[in-house]
Design a protein around this motif. Structure first.
Motif, PDB file in Angstrom:
ATOM      1  N   ALA A  82      -1.501  10.482 -11.179  1.00 50.66           N
ATOM      2  CA  ALA A  82      -2.342   9.392 -11.671  1.00 50.66           C
ATOM      3  C   ALA A  82      -1.627   8.045 -11.607  1.00 50.66           C
ATOM      4  CB  ALA A  82      -2.786   9.684 -13.099  1.00 50.66           C
ATOM      5  N   GLN A  83      -0.280   8.074 -11.626  1.00 54.07           N
ATOM      6  CA  GLN A  83       0.488   6.830 -11.585  1.00 54.07           C
ATOM      7  C   GLN A  83       0.715   6.326 -10.171  1.00 54.07           C
ATOM      8  OE1 GLN A  83       4.103   7.653 -13.709  1.00 54.07           O
ATOM      9  NE2 GLN A  83       3.039   8.145 -15.611  1.00 54.07           N
ATOM     10  N   ARG A  84       0.436   7.150  -9.171  1.00 57.23           N
ATOM     11  CA  ARG A  84       0.649   6.742  -7.777  1.00 57.23           C
ATOM     12  C   ARG A  84      -0.462   5.776  -7.357  1.00 57.23           C
ATOM     13  NH1 ARG A  84       4.648   9.997  -5.699  1.00 57.23           N
ATOM     14  NH2 ARG A  84       4.864  12.069  -6.646  1.00 57.23           N
ATOM     15  N   VAL A  85      -0.086   4.738  -6.641  1.00 61.81           N
ATOM     16  CA  VAL A  85      -1.063   3.718  -6.261  1.00 61.81           C
ATOM     17  C   VAL A  85      -1.354   3.764  -4.767  1.00 61.81           C
ATOM     18  CG1 VAL A  85      -0.373   2.183  -8.138  1.00 61.81           C
ATOM     19  CG2 VAL A  85       0.679   1.914  -5.868  1.00 61.81           C
ATOM     20  N   THR A  86      -2.541   3.276  -4.423  1.00 59.41           N
ATOM     21  CA  THR A  86      -2.928   3.032  -3.040  1.00 59.41           C
ATOM     22  C   THR A  86      -3.332   1.575  -2.936  1.00 59.41           C
ATOM     23  OG1 THR A  86      -3.617   5.313  -2.638  1.00 59.41           O
ATOM     24  CG2 THR A  86      -4.556   3.612  -1.213  1.00 59.41           C
ATOM     25  N   ILE A  87      -2.752   0.886  -1.979  1.00 56.07           N
ATOM     26  CA  ILE A  87      -2.929  -0.562  -1.832  1.00 56.07           C
ATOM     27  C   ILE A  87      -3.627  -0.870  -0.519  1.00 56.07           C
ATOM     28  CG2 ILE A  87      -1.573  -2.640  -1.290  1.00 56.07           C
ATOM     29  CD1 ILE A  87       0.285  -1.840  -3.610  1.00 56.07           C
ATOM     30  N   LEU A  88      -4.570  -1.792  -0.584  1.00 58.01           N
ATOM     31  CA  LEU A  88      -5.309  -2.262   0.589  1.00 58.01           C
ATOM     32  C   LEU A  88      -4.825  -3.662   0.908  1.00 58.01           C
ATOM     33  CD1 LEU A  88      -8.844  -1.161  -0.653  1.00 58.01           C
ATOM     34  CD2 LEU A  88      -7.221   0.179   0.705  1.00 58.01           C
ATOM     35  N   LEU A  89      -4.232  -3.834   2.075  1.00 61.20           N
ATOM     36  CA  LEU A  89      -3.652  -5.100   2.501  1.00 61.20           C
ATOM     37  C   LEU A  89      -4.430  -5.672   3.679  1.00 61.20           C
ATOM     38  CD1 LEU A  89      -1.235  -7.205   2.634  1.00 61.20           C
ATOM     39  CD2 LEU A  89      -0.148  -5.574   4.207  1.00 61.20           C
ATOM     40  N   HIS A  90      -4.670  -6.980   3.651  1.00 62.46           N
ATOM     41  CA  HIS A  90      -5.181  -7.665   4.844  1.00 62.46           C
ATOM     42  C   HIS A  90      -3.959  -8.124   5.627  1.00 62.46           C
ATOM     43  CE1 HIS A  90      -8.266 -10.709   6.660  1.00 62.46           C
ATOM     44  NE2 HIS A  90      -7.437 -10.237   7.577  1.00 62.46           N
ATOM     45  N   LEU A 134       6.095   3.717  -1.149  1.00 71.92           N
ATOM     46  CA  LEU A 134       4.850   3.128  -0.625  1.00 71.92           C
ATOM     47  C   LEU A 134       4.952   3.058   0.898  1.00 71.92           C
ATOM     48  CD1 LEU A 134       2.165   1.815  -1.671  1.00 71.92           C
ATOM     49  CD2 LEU A 134       3.334  -0.386  -1.402  1.00 71.92           C
ATOM     50  N   ALA A 135       4.045   3.717   1.585  1.00 76.91           N
ATOM     51  CA  ALA A 135       4.136   3.811   3.049  1.00 76.91           C
ATOM     52  C   ALA A 135       2.761   3.631   3.668  1.00 76.91           C
ATOM     53  CB  ALA A 135       4.714   5.164   3.447  1.00 76.91           C
ATOM     54  N   GLY A 146      -6.169  -7.287   9.812  1.00 78.95           N
ATOM     55  CA  GLY A 146      -7.209  -6.523   9.132  1.00 78.95           C
ATOM     56  C   GLY A 146      -6.685  -5.516   8.138  1.00 78.95           C
ATOM     57  N   LEU A 147      -7.515  -4.535   7.842  1.00 83.54           N
ATOM     58  CA  LEU A 147      -7.288  -3.603   6.743  1.00 83.54           C
ATOM     59  C   LEU A 147      -6.180  -2.597   7.068  1.00 83.54           C
ATOM     60  CD1 LEU A 147      -8.220  -2.605   3.959  1.00 83.54           C
ATOM     61  CD2 LEU A 147      -9.970  -1.230   5.129  1.00 83.54           C
ATOM     62  N   LEU A 148      -5.143  -2.588   6.217  1.00 83.55           N
ATOM     63  CA  LEU A 148      -4.055  -1.622   6.317  1.00 83.55           C
ATOM     64  C   LEU A 148      -3.891  -0.956   4.963  1.00 83.55           C
ATOM     65  CD1 LEU A 148      -1.688  -0.463   8.061  1.00 83.55           C
ATOM     66  CD2 LEU A 148      -0.240  -2.239   7.042  1.00 83.55           C
ATOM     67  N   VAL A 149      -3.819   0.362   4.961  1.00 82.16           N
ATOM     68  CA  VAL A 149      -3.660   1.131   3.725  1.00 82.16           C
ATOM     69  C   VAL A 149      -2.198   1.515   3.562  1.00 82.16           C
ATOM     70  CG1 VAL A 149      -4.313   3.233   2.489  1.00 82.16           C
ATOM     71  CG2 VAL A 149      -6.005   2.036   3.893  1.00 82.16           C
ATOM     72  N   LEU A 150      -1.644   1.219   2.382  1.00 82.58           N
ATOM     73  CA  LEU A 150      -0.300   1.664   2.021  1.00 82.58           C
ATOM     74  C   LEU A 150      -0.433   2.491   0.749  1.00 82.58           C
ATOM     75  CD1 LEU A 150       0.077  -1.765   2.744  1.00 82.58           C
ATOM     76  CD2 LEU A 150       2.265  -0.711   3.300  1.00 82.58           C
ATOM     77  N   THR A 151       0.216   3.639   0.695  1.00 82.61           N
ATOM     78  CA  THR A 151      -0.004   4.527  -0.436  1.00 82.61           C
ATOM     79  C   THR A 151       1.248   5.263  -0.856  1.00 82.61           C
ATOM     80  OG1 THR A 151      -1.455   6.291  -1.284  1.00 82.61           O
ATOM     81  CG2 THR A 151      -0.733   6.480   1.012  1.00 82.61           C
ATOM     82  N   GLN A 152       1.310   5.593  -2.153  1.00 83.87           N
ATOM     83  CA  GLN A 152       2.316   6.506  -2.691  1.00 83.87           C
ATOM     84  C   GLN A 152       1.763   7.919  -2.791  1.00 83.87           C
ATOM     85  OE1 GLN A 152       2.904   4.467  -6.501  1.00 83.87           O
ATOM     86  NE2 GLN A 152       4.976   3.893  -5.874  1.00 83.87           N
ATOM     87  N   ASP A 153       0.486   8.073  -2.535  1.00 79.36           N
ATOM     88  CA  ASP A 153      -0.226   9.328  -2.782  1.00 79.36           C
ATOM     89  C   ASP A 153      -0.360  10.130  -1.491  1.00 79.36           C
ATOM     90  OD1 ASP A 153      -2.062  11.340  -3.445  1.00 79.36           O
ATOM     91  OD2 ASP A 153      -3.149  10.053  -4.839  1.00 79.36           O
TER      92      ASP A 153
END
Length: 273
Positions: A82-90, A134-135, A146-153
């Motif tokens: 639940a503490q792991r994040v997913t980030i959406l980067l432009h 975070l990768a 554009g849209l790049l997803v970086l996640t710990q999950d």
């Protein structure tokens, strides 16, 4: 009210009863990943911490299990997930998706409190701990935006870039055809557009069918379900087009939307790909 059990039972896979051939079971980390609970790396971490039991016993590293084995996971693993994040980067042009190369900075260096988009509706707050592990879950080349997803999950990474991933990705691609840079649609042969949709190969492998249509006379819209290296640029080269601009605007159900270049937001708790 009864206390919440410390361990929860992992869902049983939809499998037929075991046969003699089924006795050659799979490693526990693969079983947990196949059930969509975590990545294999995360499963190894859970096992090492003693958070996974098989048939009521704490599981050792490297254990193999059959579909009939009862697997349960400690609630602490849920709390960690639940503490792991997913980030959406432009991602802007000029940044690489992964490791730094040829002097170019990786996209993850853009993630800090100052570049967190004010329009983020998630109400999460940035912490430097969110940068650990975070990768990027997928590529977007240095010349693209554009849209790049970086996640710990690991579950998110598996969903987007796993071998069985079927998530589609949408791109807007500005093109030129030889010396033609205006009203390219009028000059580009329809038969070549059909080849972009289906019939091309890269590196000796046939590409999966793609949706390719004109967004306007100078811009194509691509929807792909695979991600070969520089795929769209190479596809265009095969039919005589030159890409002059490429922007990813959607991954699955998640849109780039109004997110400004160089800024990021969290994947919200009710969002999914």
């Amino acid at each position: 009210m009864a206390d919440t059990p410390r361990f929860r039972r992992a869902p049983m896979p939809n499998r037929a009863p075991a046969t003699v051939a089924d006795a050659g079971a799979v490693r526990l980390n693969k079983r947990l990943a196949d059930l969509g609970l975590c990545s294999r790396r995360e499963a190894d971490e859970w096992i090492e911490r003693g958070w996974v039991r098989v048939n009521g016993q704490v599981a050792p590293m490297g254990l193999k299990v059959t579909p009939q084995d009862r697997v349960s996971v400690d609630r602490q693993a849920d709390a960690m997930q639940a503490q792991r994040v997913t980030i959406l980067l432009h991602k802007p042009v000029g940044y690489v998706s992964g490791q730094a190369e040829d002097g170019h900075q990786p996209a993850v260096t853009l993630i800090d409190a100052r570049s967190h988009w004010r329009g983020d509706a998630s109400q999460q707050r940035f912490s430097p701990a969110q940068l650990r592990g975070l990768a990027p879950a997928g590529r977007l080349d240095i010349d693209s935006t554009g849209l790049l997803v970086l996640t710990q999950d690991g579950r998110v990474a598996r969903q987007l870039i796993g071998e069985d991933s079927d998530i589609d990705k949408e791109y807007l691609v500005r093109v030129a055809y030889g010396d033609v840079m205006a009203d390219v649609q009028a000059e580009f042969p329809p038969a070549q557009l059909a080849r972009l949709r289906h019939g091309l190969s890269l590196d000796g492998q046939a590409l999966r069918p793609a949706q390719v249509d004109w967004q306007n006379p100078e811009q194509l819209r691509f929807v792909l379900r695979e991600g070969r290296k520089r795929q769209i640029r190479r596809m265009c080269e095969l039919v005589g087009l030159k890409v002059t601009g490429l922007k990813r605007v959607r991954i699955g159900r998640v849109l780039l939307g109004q997110l400004p270049p160089g800024q990021w937001r969290y994947l919200g708790p009710r969002e999914g790909f």
